[in-house]
Design an enzyme around this catalytic site. Structure first.
Site, short mmCIF file in Angstrom:
data_model
loop_
_atom_site.label_atom_id
_atom_site.label_comp_id
_atom_site.label_asym_id
_atom_site.label_seq_id
_atom_site.Cartn_x
_atom_site.Cartn_y
_atom_site.Cartn_z
N HIS A 307 0.86 -1.19 0.00
CA HIS A 307 0.00 0.00 0.00
C HIS A 307 0.89 1.23 0.00
O HIS A 307 1.96 1.22 0.61
CB HIS A 307 -0.89 0.01 1.25
CG HIS A 307 -2.08 0.90 1.10
ND1 HIS A 307 -2.02 2.24 1.35
CD2 HIS A 307 -3.34 0.63 0.71
CE1 HIS A 307 -3.22 2.75 1.12
NE2 HIS A 307 -4.03 1.81 0.72
N ASP A 364 -7.98 -5.54 0.17
CA ASP A 364 -8.46 -6.38 -0.93
C ASP A 364 -8.05 -7.84 -0.80
O ASP A 364 -8.53 -8.68 -1.55
CB ASP A 364 -7.95 -5.83 -2.27
CG ASP A 364 -8.55 -4.47 -2.57
OD1 ASP A 364 -9.76 -4.33 -2.39
OD2 ASP A 364 -7.80 -3.55 -2.95
N1 CMC Z 1 4.00 -7.70 -4.63
C1 CMC Z 1 5.34 -7.73 -4.76
N2 CMC Z 1 6.15 -6.65 -4.62
C2 CMC Z 1 5.54 -5.49 -4.34
C3 CMC Z 1 4.15 -5.37 -4.20
C4 CMC Z 1 3.37 -6.52 -4.35
N3 CMC Z 1 2.06 -6.47 -4.21
N4 CMC Z 1 3.83 -4.08 -3.94
C5 CMC Z 1 4.99 -3.41 -3.91
N5 CMC Z 1 6.03 -4.25 -4.16
C6 CMC Z 1 7.46 -3.89 -4.20
C7 CMC Z 1 7.77 -3.07 -5.44
O1 CMC Z 1 8.13 -3.90 -6.50
C8 CMC Z 1 8.89 -2.20 -4.92
O2 CMC Z 1 10.05 -3.04 -4.87
P1 CMC Z 1 11.53 -2.39 -5.16
O3 CMC Z 1 11.74 -1.42 -4.02
O4 CMC Z 1 12.45 -3.56 -5.18
O5 CMC Z 1 11.41 -1.70 -6.50
C9 CMC Z 1 8.50 -1.90 -3.48
O6 CMC Z 1 7.68 -3.02 -3.07
C10 CMC Z 1 7.74 -0.60 -3.31
O7 CMC Z 1 6.58 -0.64 -4.11
P2 CMC Z 1 5.97 0.56 -4.97
O8 CMC Z 1 5.49 0.01 -6.29
O9 CMC Z 1 6.93 1.70 -5.00
O10 CMC Z 1 4.72 0.96 -4.10
P3 CMC Z 1 3.61 2.01 -4.51
O11 CMC Z 1 3.33 2.78 -3.28
O12 CMC Z 1 3.96 2.76 -5.74
O13 CMC Z 1 2.37 1.06 -4.89
C11 CMC Z 1 0.55 -0.41 -4.63
C12 CMC Z 1 1.39 0.67 -3.98
C13 CMC Z 1 -0.65 -0.71 -3.75
C14 CMC Z 1 0.05 0.06 -6.01
C15 CMC Z 1 1.43 -1.68 -4.80
O14 CMC Z 1 1.85 -2.15 -3.52
C16 CMC Z 1 0.69 -2.80 -5.55
O15 CMC Z 1 0.72 -2.80 -6.78
N6 CMC Z 1 0.04 -3.74 -4.79
C17 CMC Z 1 -0.78 -4.76 -5.45
C18 CMC Z 1 -2.10 -4.18 -5.90
C19 CMC Z 1 -3.04 -3.95 -4.74
O16 CMC Z 1 -3.21 -4.82 -3.89
N7 CMC Z 1 -3.69 -2.78 -4.75
C20 CMC Z 1 -4.72 -2.43 -3.74
C21 CMC Z 1 -4.28 -1.33 -2.83
S1 CMC Z 1 -5.32 -1.21 -1.37
C22 CMC Z 1 -6.88 -0.75 -1.96
C23 CMC Z 1 -6.92 0.66 -2.36
O17 CMC Z 1 -7.05 1.51 -1.47
O18 CMC Z 1 -6.82 0.92 -3.55
#
Ligand code: CMC
Length: 429
Positions: A307, A364
């Site tokens: 998140h 989720d």
């Molecule tokens: N599985 C594996 N690795 C992950 C995941 C995941 N679900 N989420 C983040 N990471 C890794 C990402 O690859 C990055 O690694 P590195 O530092 O090596 O590059 C690190 O963790 C930081 O992630 P980020 O992409 O910079 O995080 P963000 O804040 O941009 O994205 C997010 C947040 C929710 C979009 C992302 O965690 C994600 O895609 N999660 C899966 C989709 C999901 O469950 N979304 C629902 C969110 S909660 C409901 C809502 O309020 O929308």
């Protein structure tokens, strides 16, 4: 402490005030930055940008705290209902008995959709996806209430109470109609005597000669699901609603845009993506371990994990996780996907990759399993999220529309395209 921050650019210093919220969150107020320095801030993804001041929802992502209007989500989940919490989120205070009765009555008496809208449904492709239908129909709904959707702020605010109740009521009817359209079943009329979630289940699953019977308390589980989604600060869809509202657009148009933003798998679409992921893992014979390795190698994403704000367990996920076993138990259903989900959670919470990145289950992760058990098709999961989030979008629309100081949201950019070029006639290219 000095309540200012100083930015040095070249040999010049610029001082900006610090704003502090009621929970001691600090921000450097850079509203005058460009005018004074010629520079802008660059914050792609807005991870460090406060887009507004808001009194609706507070999140402390480090501690896993979520409060709506000052009430913790745990307190609301235990003691309140979706409609009472909706009132709280929209109006700022818990309702008195009389206020709640009036609010509920406005909602239950507004559930029917104008029959002309049925023809709009008829005109949609048989393959129309429920989220596309929902977004379109919310905008179409505004056409039936032009006095409430005038794009004249004062007028739209004058009709706000009616528009809010009408939307909260009819979103449920439209959602059920979208499902019935998809599966080719006739629409079911709402009933005024049923509670909010009960009425939704009735419109989804009743048949002309067989009314839906809620033997396993699904309406209560659904009500909790909706309450947990009711508002969540400046997420992608809520920010979209505020962005659209900032131009002076009416409530119907603004929430229709919110639905589109919610659709994507990184946001509300994640609840459907989680179940699809669990189904794939199950079909491949994996118990979750192989998938975790793929996620760590960057070959897969563990949907329902991570998140932008929570760097701790999402408190909503905790509540849903505790509820899911109870719901499946009451239904007498054992779902192998739940076992895989438990395995994934355990493996991830003990794995250095996830610990280092502070990746925990979000709302989720388990919610899809509850919805699936309730008989809601996967395609409808994000629609359920939208029904739940509507009060939050409405409250945020109201906050921006009632703020006479609010300005149109218009970020800037760093341009990286070509410099000025001379037009080349077609024959010379
Ligand atoms: N599985 C594996 N690795 C992950 C995941 C995941 N679900 N989420 C983040 N990471 C890794 C990402 O690859 C990055 O690694 P590195 O530092 O090596 O590059 C690190 O963790 C930081 O992630 P980020 O992409 O910079 O995080 P963000 O804040 O941009 O994205 C997010 C947040 C929710 C979009 C992302 O965690 C994600 O895609 N999660 C899966 C989709 C999901 O469950 N979304 C629902 C969110 S909660 C409901 C809502 O309020 O929308």
């Amino acid at each position: 402490m000095d309540n200012t921050a100083t930015i040095n650019i070249g040999d010049k210093s610029f001082t900006y005030p610090i704003i502090t919220g009621t929970e001691n969150e600090n921000a450097v107020d850079l509203r005058k930055l460009r005018a004074e320095t010629g520079y802008i801030t660059f914050d792609e993804g807005y991870g460090n940008t406060g887009s507004c001041e808001s009194s609706i929802t507070y999140i402390d992502g480090e501690k896993g705290i979520l409060r709506n209007r000052g009430y913790s989500i745990e307190d609301l989940a235990k003691n309140s209902t979706f409609l009472e919490t909706s009132y709280l989120i929209i109006y700022g205070e818990l309702p008195t008995e009389t206020e709640l009765r009036a609010f509920k009555s406005k909602i239950s008496s507004n559930a029917v959709i104008h029959t002309n809208m049925h023809t709009t449904f008829d005109g949609l492709s048989a393959n129309a996806r429920p989220m596309a239908i929902l977004s379109s129909m919310l905008n179409v709904l505004g056409c039936y209430y032009p006095q409430m959707a005038s794009n004249n702020r004062e007028q739209d605010l004058e009709f706000f109470d009616d528009a809010a109740a009408l939307l909260i009521s009819k979103v449920r009817t439209i959602a059920a109609m979208a499902y019935r359209k998809e599966v080719g079943l006739p629409f079911v009329h709402p009933r005024e005597d049923l509670r909010y979630a009960e009425n939704f289940l009735h419109m989804m699953f009743s048949e002309p000669y067989k009314l839906f019977e809620d033997k396993a308390g699904l309406a209560d589980a659904l009500d909790l699901f909706l309450l947990l989604h009711a508002d969540h600060e400046q997420n992608c869809s809520t920010s979209t609603v505020r962005m659209v509202a900032s131009s002076g657009a009416n409530l119907f148009a603004s929430v229709a845009a919110g639905v589109c933003a919610l659709w994507g798998p990184l946001h509300g679409g994640a609840n459907a993506a989680v179940v699809r992921m669990l189904q794939q893992i199950h079909a491949s014979g994996d118990d979750g371990k192989k998938f975790i390795e793929e996620a760590k190698a960057g070959k897969a994403k563990l949907m329902g994990f991570g998140h932008r704000v929570y760097k701790n367990y999402d408190p909503r996920a905790k509540i849903i996780g505790e509820t899911v076993d109870k719901v499946l138990g009451k239904l007498g259903v054992s779902d192998p996907l739940l076992d895989i989900a438990h395995n994934l959670e355990e493996a991830a919470l003990n794995d250095e990759y996830f610990i280092e990145r502070k990746l925990y289950p979000n709302v989720d992760f388990y919610s899809g399993i509850i919805l699936k058990a309730a008989g809601i098709p996967v395609d409808m999961f994000t629609v359920m999220f939208a029904i739940g989030r509507l009060p939050g979008w409405i409250a945020n629309w109201k906050e921006i529309a009632s703020n006479t100081q609010s300005r149109i949201h218009r970020p800037r950019q760093i341009y990286t395209g070509p410099n000025l070029r001379n037009y080349v006639p077609l024959a010379e290219r």
